[in-house]
Every structure is written in structure tokens, then in C-alpha cells.
Scaffold this motif. Structure first.
Motif, PDB file in Angstrom:
ATOM      1  N   ARG A 131       0.839  -1.196   0.000  1.00 28.64           N
ATOM      2  CA  ARG A 131       0.000   0.000   0.000  1.00 28.64           C
ATOM      3  C   ARG A 131       0.879   1.252   0.000  1.00 28.64           C
ATOM      4  O   ARG A 131       1.951   1.285   0.596  1.00 28.64           O
ATOM      5  CB  ARG A 131      -0.880   0.019   1.257  1.00 28.64           C
ATOM      6  CG  ARG A 131      -1.841  -1.121   1.309  1.00 28.64           C
ATOM      7  CD  ARG A 131      -3.049  -0.782   0.478  1.00 28.64           C
ATOM      8  NE  ARG A 131      -4.012  -1.874   0.520  1.00 28.64           N
ATOM      9  CZ  ARG A 131      -4.874  -2.092  -0.407  1.00 28.64           C
ATOM     10  NH1 ARG A 131      -4.910  -1.320  -1.460  1.00 28.64           N
ATOM     11  NH2 ARG A 131      -5.712  -3.080  -0.318  1.00 28.64           N
ATOM     12  N   ARG A 132       0.404   2.315  -0.655  1.00 28.97           N
ATOM     13  CA  ARG A 132       1.116   3.593  -0.616  1.00 28.97           C
ATOM     14  C   ARG A 132       0.808   4.273   0.694  1.00 28.97           C
ATOM     15  O   ARG A 132      -0.310   4.200   1.198  1.00 28.97           O
ATOM     16  CB  ARG A 132       0.668   4.484  -1.765  1.00 28.97           C
ATOM     17  CG  ARG A 132       1.074   3.948  -3.110  1.00 28.97           C
ATOM     18  CD  ARG A 132       0.695   4.930  -4.176  1.00 28.97           C
ATOM     19  NE  ARG A 132       1.119   4.426  -5.463  1.00 28.97           N
ATOM     20  CZ  ARG A 132       0.797   4.981  -6.595  1.00 28.97           C
ATOM     21  NH1 ARG A 132       0.042   6.045  -6.603  1.00 28.97           N
ATOM     22  NH2 ARG A 132       1.223   4.478  -7.731  1.00 28.97           N
ATOM     23  N   GLY A 133       1.773   4.970   1.209  1.00 31.56           N
ATOM     24  CA  GLY A 133       1.585   5.667   2.483  1.00 31.56           C
ATOM     25  C   GLY A 133       0.660   6.865   2.328  1.00 31.56           C
ATOM     26  O   GLY A 133       0.609   7.509   1.291  1.00 31.56           O
ATOM     27  N   ALA A 134      -0.047   7.216   3.342  1.00 31.54           N
ATOM     28  CA  ALA A 134      -0.965   8.358   3.315  1.00 31.54           C
ATOM     29  C   ALA A 134      -0.210   9.689   3.330  1.00 31.54           C
ATOM     30  O   ALA A 134      -0.733  10.702   2.913  1.00 31.54           O
ATOM     31  CB  ALA A 134      -1.919   8.274   4.501  1.00 31.54           C
ATOM     32  N   ALA A 135       1.070   9.725   3.789  1.00 32.46           N
ATOM     33  CA  ALA A 135       1.844  10.965   3.870  1.00 32.46           C
ATOM     34  C   ALA A 135       2.320  11.429   2.503  1.00 32.46           C
ATOM     35  O   ALA A 135       2.650  12.597   2.323  1.00 32.46           O
ATOM     36  CB  ALA A 135       3.046  10.773   4.791  1.00 32.46           C
ATOM     37  N   ARG A 136       2.402  10.562   1.542  1.00 32.79           N
ATOM     38  CA  ARG A 136       2.898  10.924   0.227  1.00 32.79           C
ATOM     39  C   ARG A 136       1.809  11.647  -0.549  1.00 32.79           C
ATOM     40  O   ARG A 136       0.739  11.102  -0.788  1.00 32.79           O
ATOM     41  CB  ARG A 136       3.319   9.644  -0.483  1.00 32.79           C
ATOM     42  CG  ARG A 136       3.987   9.889  -1.789  1.00 32.79           C
ATOM     43  CD  ARG A 136       4.527   8.580  -2.311  1.00 32.79           C
ATOM     44  NE  ARG A 136       4.910   8.753  -3.685  1.00 32.79           N
ATOM     45  CZ  ARG A 136       5.189   7.777  -4.492  1.00 32.79           C
ATOM     46  NH1 ARG A 136       5.116   6.553  -4.056  1.00 32.79           N
ATOM     47  NH2 ARG A 136       5.540   8.014  -5.714  1.00 32.79           N
TER      48      ARG A 136
END
Length: 154
Positions: free
Chosen positions: A124-129
Motif C-alpha cells: 500500500r502507498r503511504g498516506a503521507a505521500r
């Protein structure tokens, strides 16, 4: 003395002048009362002889009517049999198509399962990016005019 077997039941051949003895009369075979079929009885003839003879049969009961459910069942039996025969013939004709259909369904199940495995295994891609949005505006004047544009990155 001869060593040939003797058979006492076989009479010696007759010679000329021998007396012929007749065997005693064999009584006629008699039927037991239990063996006499229905409608047959012992009767005495006018000369005094007793013999078996057909007599009038006793009054029989009238036949019961056939129930309606039995008639219906008898009429439906060929129909049901014909339906089963038609269904089996249809399945015989449809068998290759059903086999292809089941193979296609199994392929679809395998594709869905592979997609589920990929979705679970992919990181999963991080939410901060942050995501990048690009907007572009292009304008031109005339049919063969030069186009001008701006690109905005946010």
C-alpha cells in the motif's frame, strides 16, 4: 455258474406252450380332493360310474372399478418416461457445451483468485505521500495559428 448280473424285474423270454400270466389290474389313479380344480366335481353317471365333470361355477363377485389415481398414473407413466428420454438426449447433445462452460467458469474463478492474491500482496502507498495534479491550458487563434499553453503542477 455264470457271473452275469441277473435282473429279477426282467421276465424270461416265453417258450412255446408256456402259460401267459397277466399281471393284476392296476387301479386307476385317483385325484385327491385337494387336487381337484374349482368348478370340477365327482359325479355319478346313470350307469353307476363315478367320474369328474365340470359343474356350474359359483357366482363370482363383480369386478371393482379401477380407481382414478391408477388410471392417471397409467396415463402419465409414458409421458414421464418420454420426458426423461428427451432430457437425457438433450444432455447428451449439450455435454460438449457444458464442459466448455465449466472450463470457462473455472478460468474466471482462477482469474478472480489471482486478482485477489495480487491485491493482497501489493504494498500500500503511504498516506503521507502527496499526489501530483497537473493541469494544462492550451489556446490557439485562427485555423493555422500558433498554440500557447501553460502547465501547472500542484
Amino acid at each position: 455258474m455264470t457271473y452275469e448280473p441277473t435282473h429279477p424285474t426282467v421276465p424270461e423270454p416265453l417258450r412255446y406252450g408256456d402259460a401267459i400270466l397277466y399281471p393284476p389290474a392296476v387301479p386307476e389313479p385317483r385325484m385327491l380332493p385337494a387336487e381337484i380344480p374349482p368348478g370340477v366335481q365327482y359325479v355319478t353317471l346313470p350307469d353307476g360310474t363315478r367320474t369328474l365333470a365340470y359343474t356350474a361355477l359359483p357366482e363370482t363377485l363383480p369386478a371393482r372399478p379401477i380407481p382414478a389415481w391408477a388410471k392417471t398414473t397409467a396415463l402419465l407413466a409414458p409421458t414421464v418416461g418420454g420426458g426423461i428420454a428427451a432430457a437425457s438426449a438433450g444432455l447428451a447433445y449439450a455435454a460438449p457445451g457444458l464442459i466448455a462452460l465449466t472450463e470457462a467458469l473455472w478460468a474466471a474463478v482462477a482469474l478472480i483468485a489471482a486478482g485477489a492474491v495480487i491485491a493482497v500482496a501489493r504494498p500500500r502507498r503511504g498516506a503521507a505521500r502527496p499526489t501530483t495534479h497537473i493541469t494544462q491550458h492550451v489556446t490557439a487563434t485562427g485555423l493555422f495559428g500558433r498554440a500557447n499553453g501553460t502547465v501547472n503542477h500542484r
